[in-house]
Write an enzyme that holds these catalytic residues in place. Structure first.
Site, PDB file in Angstrom:
ATOM      1  N   TYR A 269       0.872  -1.180   0.000  1.00 59.80           N
ATOM      2  CA  TYR A 269       0.000   0.000   0.000  1.00 59.80           C
ATOM      3  C   TYR A 269       0.907   1.228   0.000  1.00 59.80           C
ATOM      4  CZ  TYR A 269      -3.753  -3.212   1.432  1.00 59.80           C
ATOM      5  OH  TYR A 269      -4.653  -4.247   1.485  1.00 59.80           O
TER       6      TYR A 269
ATOM      7  N   PRO B 209     -18.671   1.958  -2.561  1.00 58.85           N
ATOM      8  CA  PRO B 209     -19.384   1.690  -1.307  1.00 58.85           C
ATOM      9  C   PRO B 209     -20.810   1.166  -1.546  1.00 58.85           C
ATOM     10  CG  PRO B 209     -18.138   3.722  -1.121  1.00 58.85           C
ATOM     11  CD  PRO B 209     -18.017   3.274  -2.556  1.00 58.85           C
ATOM     12  N   LEU B 210     -21.245   0.278  -0.658  1.00 57.75           N
ATOM     13  CA  LEU B 210     -22.544  -0.381  -0.790  1.00 57.75           C
ATOM     14  C   LEU B 210     -23.670   0.629  -0.929  1.00 57.75           C
ATOM     15  CD1 LEU B 210     -22.131  -2.962   2.118  1.00 57.75           C
ATOM     16  CD2 LEU B 210     -22.280  -3.518  -0.324  1.00 57.75           C
TER      17      LEU B 210
ATOM     18  N   PRO C 188     -15.573  -4.750   3.306  1.00 63.08           N
ATOM     19  CA  PRO C 188     -16.789  -4.993   4.087  1.00 63.08           C
ATOM     20  C   PRO C 188     -17.876  -3.948   3.832  1.00 63.08           C
ATOM     21  CG  PRO C 188     -15.057  -4.052   5.478  1.00 63.08           C
ATOM     22  CD  PRO C 188     -14.418  -4.407   4.161  1.00 63.08           C
ATOM     23  N   LEU C 189     -17.433  -2.761   3.355  1.00 57.80           N
ATOM     24  CA  LEU C 189     -18.397  -1.690   3.049  1.00 57.80           C
ATOM     25  C   LEU C 189     -18.560  -1.520   1.543  1.00 57.80           C
ATOM     26  CD1 LEU C 189     -17.132   0.921   5.685  1.00 57.80           C
ATOM     27  CD2 LEU C 189     -19.089  -0.634   5.871  1.00 57.80           C
ATOM     28  N   GLY C 190     -18.010  -2.453   0.779  1.00 55.32           N
ATOM     29  CA  GLY C 190     -18.113  -2.371  -0.678  1.00 55.32           C
ATOM     30  C   GLY C 190     -16.839  -1.881  -1.342  1.00 55.32           C
ATOM     31  N   GLY C 191     -15.847  -1.452  -0.548  1.00 51.65           N
ATOM     32  CA  GLY C 191     -14.549  -1.058  -1.104  1.00 51.65           C
ATOM     33  C   GLY C 191     -14.632   0.225  -1.903  1.00 51.65           C
ATOM     34  N   PHE C 192     -14.081   0.188  -3.123  1.00 52.33           N
ATOM     35  CA  PHE C 192     -14.008   1.407  -3.943  1.00 52.33           C
ATOM     36  C   PHE C 192     -15.399   1.833  -4.446  1.00 52.33           C
ATOM     37  CE2 PHE C 192      -9.757  -0.539  -4.338  1.00 52.33           C
ATOM     38  CZ  PHE C 192      -9.015   0.506  -3.793  1.00 52.33           C
TER      39      PHE C 192
HETATM   40  N1  LIG Z   1      -6.584  -8.994   0.685  1.00 51.57           N
HETATM   41  C1  LIG Z   1      -6.850  -8.134  -0.267  1.00 51.57           C
HETATM   42  O1  LIG Z   1      -6.600  -8.392  -1.454  1.00 51.57           O
HETATM   43  C2  LIG Z   1      -7.475  -6.816   0.096  1.00 51.57           C
HETATM   44  C3  LIG Z   1      -8.091  -6.043  -0.913  1.00 51.57           C
HETATM   45  C4  LIG Z   1      -8.664  -4.834  -0.540  1.00 51.57           C
HETATM   46  C5  LIG Z   1      -8.657  -4.415   0.775  1.00 51.57           C
HETATM   47  N2  LIG Z   1      -8.047  -5.180   1.741  1.00 51.57           N
HETATM   48  C6  LIG Z   1      -8.063  -4.768   3.169  1.00 51.57           C
HETATM   49  O2  LIG Z   1      -9.408  -4.569   3.563  1.00 51.57           O
HETATM   50  C7  LIG Z   1      -9.556  -3.308   4.203  1.00 51.57           C
HETATM   51  C8  LIG Z   1     -10.953  -2.783   3.973  1.00 51.57           C
HETATM   52  O3  LIG Z   1     -11.188  -2.581   2.593  1.00 51.57           O
HETATM   53  P1  LIG Z   1     -11.372  -1.138   1.931  1.00 51.57           P
HETATM   54  O4  LIG Z   1     -10.873  -0.085   2.836  1.00 51.57           O
HETATM   55  O5  LIG Z   1     -10.801  -1.230   0.582  1.00 51.57           O
HETATM   56  O6  LIG Z   1     -12.933  -1.064   1.715  1.00 51.57           O
HETATM   57  P2  LIG Z   1     -14.180  -0.849   2.702  1.00 51.57           P
HETATM   58  O7  LIG Z   1     -13.773  -0.921   4.120  1.00 51.57           O
HETATM   59  O8  LIG Z   1     -15.245  -1.738   2.215  1.00 51.57           O
HETATM   60  O9  LIG Z   1     -14.638   0.629   2.308  1.00 51.57           O
HETATM   61  C9  LIG Z   1     -13.800   1.723   2.379  1.00 51.57           C
HETATM   62  C10 LIG Z   1     -14.557   2.892   1.733  1.00 51.57           C
HETATM   63  O10 LIG Z   1     -15.705   3.192   2.514  1.00 51.57           O
HETATM   64  C11 LIG Z   1     -15.643   4.539   2.961  1.00 51.57           C
HETATM   65  N3  LIG Z   1     -16.136   4.559   4.347  1.00 51.57           N
HETATM   66  C12 LIG Z   1     -15.578   3.959   5.409  1.00 51.57           C
HETATM   67  N4  LIG Z   1     -16.325   4.164   6.519  1.00 51.57           N
HETATM   68  C13 LIG Z   1     -17.381   4.910   6.129  1.00 51.57           C
HETATM   69  C14 LIG Z   1     -18.491   5.463   6.809  1.00 51.57           C
HETATM   70  N5  LIG Z   1     -18.670   5.279   8.118  1.00 51.57           N
HETATM   71  N6  LIG Z   1     -19.390   6.194   6.103  1.00 51.57           N
HETATM   72  C15 LIG Z   1     -19.226   6.402   4.772  1.00 51.57           C
HETATM   73  N7  LIG Z   1     -18.187   5.895   4.057  1.00 51.57           N
HETATM   74  C16 LIG Z   1     -17.263   5.165   4.742  1.00 51.57           C
HETATM   75  C17 LIG Z   1     -14.204   4.960   2.853  1.00 51.57           C
HETATM   76  O11 LIG Z   1     -14.107   6.341   2.569  1.00 51.57           O
HETATM   77  P3  LIG Z   1     -13.502   7.382   3.656  1.00 51.57           P
HETATM   78  O12 LIG Z   1     -12.027   7.226   3.626  1.00 51.57           O
HETATM   79  O13 LIG Z   1     -13.981   8.700   3.144  1.00 51.57           O
HETATM   80  O14 LIG Z   1     -14.114   7.034   4.967  1.00 51.57           O
HETATM   81  C18 LIG Z   1     -13.730   4.135   1.665  1.00 51.57           C
HETATM   82  O15 LIG Z   1     -14.056   4.790   0.453  1.00 51.57           O
HETATM   83  C19 LIG Z   1      -8.455  -2.454   3.586  1.00 51.57           C
HETATM   84  O16 LIG Z   1      -8.142  -1.350   4.397  1.00 51.57           O
HETATM   85  C20 LIG Z   1      -7.338  -3.453   3.444  1.00 51.57           C
HETATM   86  O17 LIG Z   1      -6.623  -3.514   4.660  1.00 51.57           O
HETATM   87  C21 LIG Z   1      -7.481  -6.377   1.402  1.00 51.57           C
END
Ligand SMILES: NC(=O)c1ccc[n+]([C@@H]2O[C@H](COP(=O)([O-])OP(=O)(O)OC[C@H]3O[C@@H](n4cnc5c(N)ncnc54)[C@H](OP(=O)(O)O)[C@@H]3O)[C@@H](O)[C@H]2O)c1
Length: 293
Positions: A64, A221-222, A215-219
Site C-alpha cells: 500500500y 461503497p454499498l 466490508p463496506l463495498g470497497g471502492f
Molecule cells: N486482501 C486483499 O486483497 C485486500 C483487498 C482490498 C482491501 N483489503 C483490506 O481490507 C480493508 C478494507 O477494505 P477497503 O478499505 O478497501 O474497503 P471498505 O472498508 O469496504 O470501504 C472503504 C470505503 O468506505 C468509505 N467509508 C468507510 N467508513 C465509512 C463510513 N462510516 N461512512 C461512509 N463511508 C465510509 C471509505 O471512505 P472514507 O475514507 O472517506 O471514509 C472508503 O471509500 C483495507 O483497508 C485493506 O486492509 C485487502
C-alpha cells in the site's frame, strides 16, 4: 421485533484474542492506493484514534503506497502496544505506474517480509497473509504450494508468527492447511457479495478467522434501498448496518473497515453497539439476491 441475542465482541487470531471490530489501513495511502496521502496529519489522526479506541487489530501491507501505509503506522503508533496485532500481506509489488504485479518467488517473498518488518518497526510479523491474486476479479484455482512453503520457511526462521491466506478458494485453503497452520482467511465479502457463505461457516467450524475485505463495498461503497431503509428505521447509518450485519453473520468474522476519516472511524466502531432485530436481518439477507451493489 425480538432483538437478537448479543454476540461475542472478540475472536481468536493466531495466539491472540482480538476485538472483532478492527481497522483496515489501505485507505491511508494516496489515490489508487499509491503514493502519500492527501493529508498526512489526518492519516496519523485516524490511526491514533483507532489505537485510543478498542481497536487492537490493524490490517495493512507494504504494497500500500508502496511502503507509505506501513511507514505512517510506524510514525503514528511505534513503539507498538503489546496487545496490538498488525496483520500484513505479501504476494505483490507495485510498478512505477502504480500497477500491481505478482511477486511469489522465495526471494520476493523474503524481501516483502523484511520490507514489512523494517517499515512497521517490528522484529516479528504477527500474522502474514499470502495474497494469491492470480485473477484480480475473483479467487482463481492454482497450486499455492511453492509460495506458501517459502512463507512457512520464513515462519520457521522466526520472522513470522502466524500465516493466513487471502483471495483464495476452498481448494487452496485445504492445500494450504496441509502445508502449515492457517489462522485466517481474507476474501471479498459483504452484504451484497456473498460467494463465501459456505466457506465462512466451514472455517467457523474449524475455529479459523474470516476477515472480509471490502466490508463496506470497497471502492464502490454499498448502496441499497433496503440497507438505507433499515438504517433509517434504526437511527443508524447504512455503513453501520452493513458492519453490524457482518458481526451477526458469523462469530469468526473479524472486521477491518477502511477509512481515511476520524468521523467515519468513530461511526464504524459504534456499529458494535448496534443491535439488529430479526426482521432487519431477514430484509438484509435479501440484499445479495436482489442484486444490490
Ligand atoms: N486482501 C486483499 O486483497 C485486500 C483487498 C482490498 C482491501 N483489503 C483490506 O481490507 C480493508 C478494507 O477494505 P477497503 O478499505 O478497501 O474497503 P471498505 O472498508 O469496504 O470501504 C472503504 C470505503 O468506505 C468509505 N467509508 C468507510 N467508513 C465509512 C463510513 N462510516 N461512512 C461512509 N463511508 C465510509 C471509505 O471512505 P472514507 O475514507 O472517506 O471514509 C472508503 O471509500 C483495507 O483497508 C485493506 O486492509 C485487502
Amino acid at each position: 421485533m425480538t432483538p437478537i441475542t448479543a454476540y461475542s465482541p472478540t475472536y481468536k487470531l493466531g495466539d491472540r484474542v482480538v476485538n472483532r471490530l478492527g481497522y483496515g489501513a489501505m485507505q491511508l495511502a494516496g489515490p489508487g492506493v499509491f503514493g502519500p496521502p492527501k493529508d498526512h496529519a489526518a492519516a496519523l489522526a485516524v490511526l491514533r484514534e483507532a489505537a485510543a479506541s478498542e481497536v487492537d487489530h490493524i490490517d495493512t501491507s507494504d504494497f500500500y503506497g508502496p511502503h507509505v501505509t506501513n511507514q505512517i503506522i510506524r510514525e503514528a503508533l511505534h513503539p507498538h502496544r503489546d496487545d496490538l496485532v498488525i496483520v500484513t500481506k505479501i504476494g505483490a509489488t507495485r510498478g512505477a505506474d502504480g500497477s500491481w504485479n505478482p511477486a511469489f518467488s522465495p526471494a520476493k517473498l523474503t524481501k516483502a517480509v523484511h520490507d514489512n518488518l523494517r517499515n512497521l518497526g517490528l522484529d516479528t510479523l504477527n500474522v502474514v497473509n499470502l495474497r494469491c491474486m492470480f485473477d484480480p476479479h475473483h479467487p482463481a484455482e492454482g497450486s499455492i504450494e511453492a509460495p506458501l512453503t517459502a512463507l512457512a520457511d520464513l515462519q520457521r526462521k522466526g520472522l513470522v508468527r502466524h500465516i493466513g491466506l487471502s483471495h483464495v478458494t476452498p481448494t487452496q485453503i485445504a492445500e494450504g492447511r496441509r502445508i502449515c497452520e492457517i489462522v485466517c482467511v481474507q476474501n471479498q465479502y459483504n452484504l451484497a457479495h456473498r460467494d463465501d457463505d459456505e466457506l465462512i461457516d466451514a472455517l467457523a467450524r474449524d475455529g479459523i478467522a474470516y476477515v472480509p475485505y471490502f466490508p463496506l463495498g470497497g471502492f464502490t461503497p454499498l448502496q441499497s434501498s433496503t440497507l438505507s431503509s433499515v438504517a433509517a428505521r434504526l437511527g443508524a447509518t447504512p455503513m453501520q448496518v452493513a458492519l453490524a450485519w457482518l458481526l451477526r453473520r458469523s462469530p469468526n468474522i473479524l472486521l477491518i473497515p477502511g477509512t481515511s476519516s476520524v468521523k467515519h472511524l468513530r461511526e464504524n466502531l459504534a456499529a458494535g453497539e448496534l443491535v439488529l432485530p430479526d426482521d432487519a436481518i431477514e430484509e438484509l439477507n435479501g440484499v445479495a439476491s436482489a442484486g444490490a451493489i
